[in-house]
Write a protein that holds these residues in place. Structure first.
Motif, PDB file in Angstrom:
ATOM      1  N   ALA A   1      30.235 -30.127  12.050  1.00 49.32           N
ATOM      2  CA  ALA A   1      31.330 -31.117  12.943  1.00 49.32           C
ATOM      3  C   ALA A   1      31.923 -29.659  12.809  1.00 49.32           C
ATOM      4  CB  ALA A   1      32.106 -30.658  11.203  1.00 49.32           C
ATOM      5  N   ILE A   2      31.752 -28.175  12.565  1.00 53.50           N
ATOM      6  CA  ILE A   2      31.679 -27.053  12.752  1.00 53.50           C
ATOM      7  C   ILE A   2      32.093 -26.984  14.114  1.00 53.50           C
ATOM      8  CG2 ILE A   2      32.298 -24.779  12.605  1.00 53.50           C
ATOM      9  CD1 ILE A   2      31.707 -24.917   9.567  1.00 53.50           C
ATOM     10  N   ALA A   3      31.020 -26.772  14.915  1.00 56.50           N
ATOM     11  CA  ALA A   3      30.421 -26.751  15.786  1.00 56.50           C
ATOM     12  C   ALA A   3      31.069 -27.485  17.210  1.00 56.50           C
ATOM     13  CB  ALA A   3      28.373 -27.135  16.413  1.00 56.50           C
ATOM     14  N   ALA A   4      30.928 -29.031  16.676  1.00 53.09           N
ATOM     15  CA  ALA A   4      32.206 -29.917  17.086  1.00 53.09           C
ATOM     16  C   ALA A   4      33.484 -29.420  17.849  1.00 53.09           C
ATOM     17  CB  ALA A   4      32.237 -31.155  17.212  1.00 53.09           C
ATOM     18  N   LYS A   5      34.127 -28.904  16.787  1.00 50.64           N
ATOM     19  CA  LYS A   5      35.245 -28.492  17.276  1.00 50.64           C
ATOM     20  C   LYS A   5      35.751 -26.970  18.145  1.00 50.64           C
ATOM     21  CE  LYS A   5      39.367 -26.758  13.644  1.00 50.64           C
ATOM     22  NZ  LYS A   5      39.321 -25.519  15.082  1.00 50.64           N
ATOM     23  N   SER A   6      34.616 -26.104  17.748  1.00 52.28           N
ATOM     24  CA  SER A   6      34.448 -25.228  18.004  1.00 52.28           C
ATOM     25  C   SER A   6      34.218 -25.049  19.721  1.00 52.28           C
ATOM     26  CB  SER A   6      33.249 -24.095  18.118  1.00 52.28           C
ATOM     27  OG  SER A   6      34.321 -23.838  16.854  1.00 52.28           O
ATOM     28  N   VAL A   7      33.611 -26.123  20.155  1.00 52.52           N
ATOM     29  CA  VAL A   7      33.380 -26.505  21.514  1.00 52.52           C
ATOM     30  C   VAL A   7      34.165 -26.925  22.196  1.00 52.52           C
ATOM     31  CG1 VAL A   7      32.431 -28.244  22.901  1.00 52.52           C
ATOM     32  CG2 VAL A   7      30.678 -27.230  21.088  1.00 52.52           C
ATOM     33  N   LYS A   8      35.501 -27.537  22.149  1.00 53.09           N
ATOM     34  CA  LYS A   8      36.447 -27.522  22.361  1.00 53.09           C
ATOM     35  C   LYS A   8      37.295 -26.140  22.882  1.00 53.09           C
ATOM     36  CE  LYS A   8      36.919 -31.962  21.368  1.00 53.09           C
ATOM     37  NZ  LYS A   8      37.758 -32.843  20.512  1.00 53.09           N
ATOM     38  N   GLU A   9      36.847 -24.815  21.988  1.00 54.16           N
ATOM     39  CA  GLU A   9      37.447 -24.409  22.554  1.00 54.16           C
ATOM     40  C   GLU A   9      37.154 -22.954  23.065  1.00 54.16           C
ATOM     41  OE1 GLU A   9      40.010 -24.016  17.814  1.00 54.16           O
ATOM     42  OE2 GLU A   9      37.788 -23.271  18.130  1.00 54.16           O
ATOM     43  N   LEU A  10      36.064 -23.405  22.735  1.00 51.58           N
ATOM     44  CA  LEU A  10      34.726 -21.843  23.632  1.00 51.58           C
ATOM     45  C   LEU A  10      34.740 -22.461  24.935  1.00 51.58           C
ATOM     46  CD1 LEU A  10      32.233 -21.922  21.344  1.00 51.58           C
ATOM     47  CD2 LEU A  10      32.939 -20.076  22.064  1.00 51.58           C
ATOM     48  N   ALA A  11      34.893 -24.313  25.540  1.00 55.36           N
ATOM     49  CA  ALA A  11      34.443 -23.686  26.829  1.00 55.36           C
ATOM     50  C   ALA A  11      36.544 -23.643  27.288  1.00 55.36           C
ATOM     51  CB  ALA A  11      34.752 -25.860  26.574  1.00 55.36           C
ATOM     52  N   TYR A  12      36.981 -23.545  26.829  1.00 60.18           N
ATOM     53  CA  TYR A  12      38.522 -22.877  27.099  1.00 60.18           C
ATOM     54  C   TYR A  12      38.618 -21.304  27.274  1.00 60.18           C
ATOM     55  CZ  TYR A  12      43.069 -20.460  27.557  1.00 60.18           C
ATOM     56  OH  TYR A  12      43.886 -19.268  28.194  1.00 60.18           O
ATOM     57  N   HIS A  13      37.520 -20.688  26.263  1.00 55.90           N
ATOM     58  CA  HIS A  13      37.692 -19.655  26.274  1.00 55.90           C
ATOM     59  C   HIS A  13      36.913 -18.993  27.976  1.00 55.90           C
ATOM     60  CE1 HIS A  13      37.966 -19.038  21.919  1.00 55.90           C
ATOM     61  NE2 HIS A  13      38.697 -20.020  22.203  1.00 55.90           N
ATOM     62  N   ARG A  14      35.487 -19.692  27.957  1.00 50.45           N
ATOM     63  CA  ARG A  14      35.042 -19.714  28.895  1.00 50.45           C
ATOM     64  C   ARG A  14      35.474 -20.119  30.158  1.00 50.45           C
ATOM     65  NH1 ARG A  14      31.579 -22.347  32.606  1.00 50.45           N
ATOM     66  NH2 ARG A  14      29.991 -21.360  33.933  1.00 50.45           N
ATOM     67  N   ARG A  15      36.398 -20.677  30.762  1.00 45.79           N
ATOM     68  CA  ARG A  15      37.470 -20.842  31.584  1.00 45.79           C
ATOM     69  C   ARG A  15      37.347 -19.959  32.272  1.00 45.79           C
ATOM     70  NH1 ARG A  15      37.993 -25.629  30.726  1.00 45.79           N
ATOM     71  NH2 ARG A  15      40.669 -25.731  30.109  1.00 45.79           N
ATOM     72  N   TYR A  16      38.520 -19.374  30.644  1.00 44.64           N
ATOM     73  CA  TYR A  16      39.640 -18.333  31.153  1.00 44.64           C
ATOM     74  C   TYR A  16      39.168 -17.116  32.095  1.00 44.64           C
ATOM     75  CZ  TYR A  16      42.865 -14.412  30.076  1.00 44.64           C
ATOM     76  OH  TYR A  16      43.778 -13.397  30.228  1.00 44.64           O
TER      77      TYR A  16
END
Length: 284
Positions: A159-174
């Motif tokens: 569950a922690i990973a699933a929440k974090s994936v959305k944030e990390l996708a933005y970090h990578r895109r930025y």
């Protein structure tokens, strides 16, 4: 507010996160599934939390120093995302490692040798190019790892990973957008990006050979392949050379995962922990 409510709020104060916050894992069953090695799970959560905390502290150093106000806010928000991830992972660690420690104990009351973050996270940000390349590498690797952990046998970590994936996708895109912008920009910006790539390539093998989450289904080879593939895509778009094409084995003897850190981590932690250690019984 009643005396009872006030007392409850005071009991919930934290140095790291202020007042009024509920348990970050509230409502989730803390039991570790029988099929999961609790000690190994705790070690994994601690390492991933340390990565996030140390990375967030380095990003915080760009406050008032970023090239534009918009970028200062963006980097600060990315740092806050990482702090949130650290909070969840530290909370999970405290539930399963037998110590019963809270989030602040992990963040503020451990010495450098007790941290398990990868070395790349602790290096000082030499310039904006270095910060962008490091963010690109760490977010790409962490995203590949956490995408795999969304199916981890521990439902809380999943569950922690699933929440974090959305944030990390933005970090990578930025980071990817800035990589292309600087790589395809002026002669100086390109040279700075190439210099950052060359220096960061030295530390990349620690990530690509990381076995921290291997027992939870995150095979290092698979994570490394996805990391390399996605980094190559961005660097080709930026017209930048791939400094690590021929790297397969670690180039450094020690590993942050083993508590073997550079000389840069202790000063960073001294700054991070100074107020909490000076006033260990204080609350705000």
């Amino acid at each position: 507010m009643s005396d009872e409510d006030l007392h409850a709020q005071q009991d919930n104060t934290r140095w790291a996160f202020g007042t009024g916050f509920t348990d970050p894992l509230h409502g989730m069953d803390p039991a570790v599934p029988d099929s999961v090695d609790a000690e190994a799970l705790a070690a994994c959560c601690l390492a991933l939390a340390d990565d996030a905390l140390v990375s967030a502290q380095r990003l915080a150093e760009w406050c008032t120093r970023a090239p534009e106000l918009e970028e200062e806010l963006a980097l600060a928000n990315i740092g806050l995302d990482l702090l949130g991830q650290a909070r969840l992972l530290y909370a999970r660690t405290g539930r399963i490692d037998g110590t019963g420690r809270g989030e602040d104990a992990y963040a503020y009351y451990r010495d450098a040798a007790d941290f398990r973050n990868v070395a790349l996270a602790e290096l000082p940000g030499r310039d904006f190019a270095f910060t962008i390349v490091r963010l690109l590498v760490l977010s790409t690797w962490r995203l590949a790892l956490f995408e795999t952990l969304t199916t981890a046998p521990d439902p809380v970590l999943a569950a922690i990973a699933a929440k974090s994936v959305k944030e990390l996708a933005y970090h990578r895109r930025y980071a990817a957008e800035w990589t292309v912008r600087l790589g395809d920009g002026t002669r100086e910006s390109r040279q700075r990006m190439e210099a950052a790539l060359d220096s960061i390539a030295f530390w990349l093998p620690e990530l690509l050979n990381d076995h921290t989450a291997a027992h939870l289904g995150a095979a290092p080879a698979g994570v490394a392949h996805r990391t390399r593939s996605q980094l190559t895509e961005v660097l080709e778009a930026a017209g930048l050379k791939r400094a690590w094409d021929d790297l397969h084995e670690p180039l450094i003897a020690g590993s942050g995962r083993d508590g073997d850190h550079t000389e840069h981590l202790a000063p960073l932690l001294t700054e991070l922990q100074s107020v909490a250690r000076a006033h260990p019984s204080a609350a705000w």
